[in-house]
Motif scaffolding. Structure first.
Motif, mmCIF file in Angstrom:
data_model
loop_
_atom_site.group_PDB
_atom_site.id
_atom_site.type_symbol
_atom_site.label_atom_id
_atom_site.label_comp_id
_atom_site.label_asym_id
_atom_site.label_seq_id
_atom_site.Cartn_x
_atom_site.Cartn_y
_atom_site.Cartn_z
ATOM 1 N N TYR A 67 5.435 96.936 80.416
ATOM 2 C CA TYR A 67 6.151 96.707 79.166
ATOM 3 C C TYR A 67 7.603 97.171 79.278
ATOM 4 O O TYR A 67 8.514 96.502 78.788
ATOM 5 C CB TYR A 67 5.469 97.422 77.997
ATOM 6 N N GLY A 68 7.838 98.300 79.919
ATOM 7 C CA GLY A 68 9.198 98.814 80.087
ATOM 8 C C GLY A 68 10.073 97.870 80.881
ATOM 9 O O GLY A 68 11.237 97.620 80.529
ATOM 10 N N VAL A 69 9.538 97.328 81.964
ATOM 11 C CA VAL A 69 10.300 96.372 82.781
ATOM 12 C C VAL A 69 10.589 95.105 81.973
ATOM 13 O O VAL A 69 11.707 94.583 81.980
ATOM 14 C CB VAL A 69 9.523 96.043 84.078
ATOM 15 N N TYR A 70 9.589 94.614 81.255
ATOM 16 C CA TYR A 70 9.775 93.422 80.428
ATOM 17 C C TYR A 70 10.825 93.662 79.339
ATOM 18 O O TYR A 70 11.717 92.831 79.130
ATOM 19 C CB TYR A 70 8.441 93.005 79.798
ATOM 20 N N HIS A 71 10.728 94.782 78.668
ATOM 21 C CA HIS A 71 11.663 95.090 77.587
ATOM 22 C C HIS A 71 13.084 95.254 78.128
ATOM 23 O O HIS A 71 14.045 94.771 77.516
ATOM 24 C CB HIS A 71 11.208 96.359 76.861
ATOM 25 N N GLN A 72 13.221 95.913 79.266
ATOM 26 C CA GLN A 72 14.539 96.094 79.865
ATOM 27 C C GLN A 72 15.152 94.758 80.264
ATOM 28 O O GLN A 72 16.339 94.525 80.058
ATOM 29 C CB GLN A 72 14.456 97.017 81.089
ATOM 30 N N SER A 73 14.350 93.860 80.810
ATOM 31 C CA SER A 73 14.874 92.543 81.194
ATOM 32 C C SER A 73 15.279 91.744 79.954
ATOM 33 O O SER A 73 16.276 91.014 79.981
ATOM 34 C CB SER A 73 13.856 91.771 82.022
ATOM 35 N N THR A 74 14.536 91.897 78.878
ATOM 36 C CA THR A 74 14.885 91.220 77.630
ATOM 37 C C THR A 74 16.222 91.737 77.092
ATOM 38 O O THR A 74 17.086 90.954 76.692
ATOM 39 C CB THR A 74 13.792 91.435 76.574
ATOM 40 N N LEU A 75 16.395 93.041 77.101
ATOM 41 C CA LEU A 75 17.651 93.622 76.630
ATOM 42 C C LEU A 75 18.823 93.220 77.510
ATOM 43 O O LEU A 75 19.917 92.911 77.013
ATOM 44 C CB LEU A 75 17.536 95.152 76.572
ATOM 45 N N THR A 76 18.605 93.212 78.819
ATOM 46 C CA THR A 76 19.671 92.843 79.745
ATOM 47 C C THR A 76 20.088 91.388 79.554
ATOM 48 O O THR A 76 21.281 91.078 79.520
ATOM 49 C CB THR A 76 19.213 93.071 81.198
ATOM 50 N N SER A 77 19.114 90.502 79.415
ATOM 51 C CA SER A 77 19.454 89.091 79.234
ATOM 52 C C SER A 77 20.155 88.863 77.892
ATOM 53 O O SER A 77 21.083 88.056 77.800
ATOM 54 C CB SER A 77 18.220 88.208 79.351
#
Length: 95
Positions: free
Chosen positions: A21-31
């Motif tokens: 979830y952390g990796v997914y959330h971080q990628s969402t924020l970055t994009s």
């Protein structure tokens, strides 16, 4: 002992789920941040283009208004074009 193994499986499952979830959330924020930066850059370029157009219009407009203010028609295709008045105006411009 079976319950300790079940608890450990649950703990590690929660840890892995949290990491995913952390990796997914971080990628969402970055994009989202990248999209916002691209949009900001696009609007900045649009604003610069509009300013350049306005500046160009302001610089090119005075020449047109000078000839139109005198009432002189400089378009050769216009049926009201007066060659004699045009030549006199050009002669007056060049001393």
């Amino acid at each position: 002992m079976a319950s300790t193994q079940g608890v450990n499986v649950l703990r590690y499952s929660a840890l892995v789920a949290g990491l995913v979830y952390g990796v997914y959330h971080q990628s969402t924020l970055t994009s989202a941040a990248k999209r916002a930066e691209i949009e900001h850059e696009y609007t900045r370029k649009e604003r610069l283009i509009e300013q350049a157009k306005a500046e160009w219009k302001k610089r090119s407009e005075p020449q047109e208004t000078k000839t139109q203010a005198s009432g002189l028609i400089t378009d050769f295709e216009n049926p009201k074009f007066d060659l004699e008045a045009f030549l006199q105006a050009k002669a007056a411009e060049n001393p």
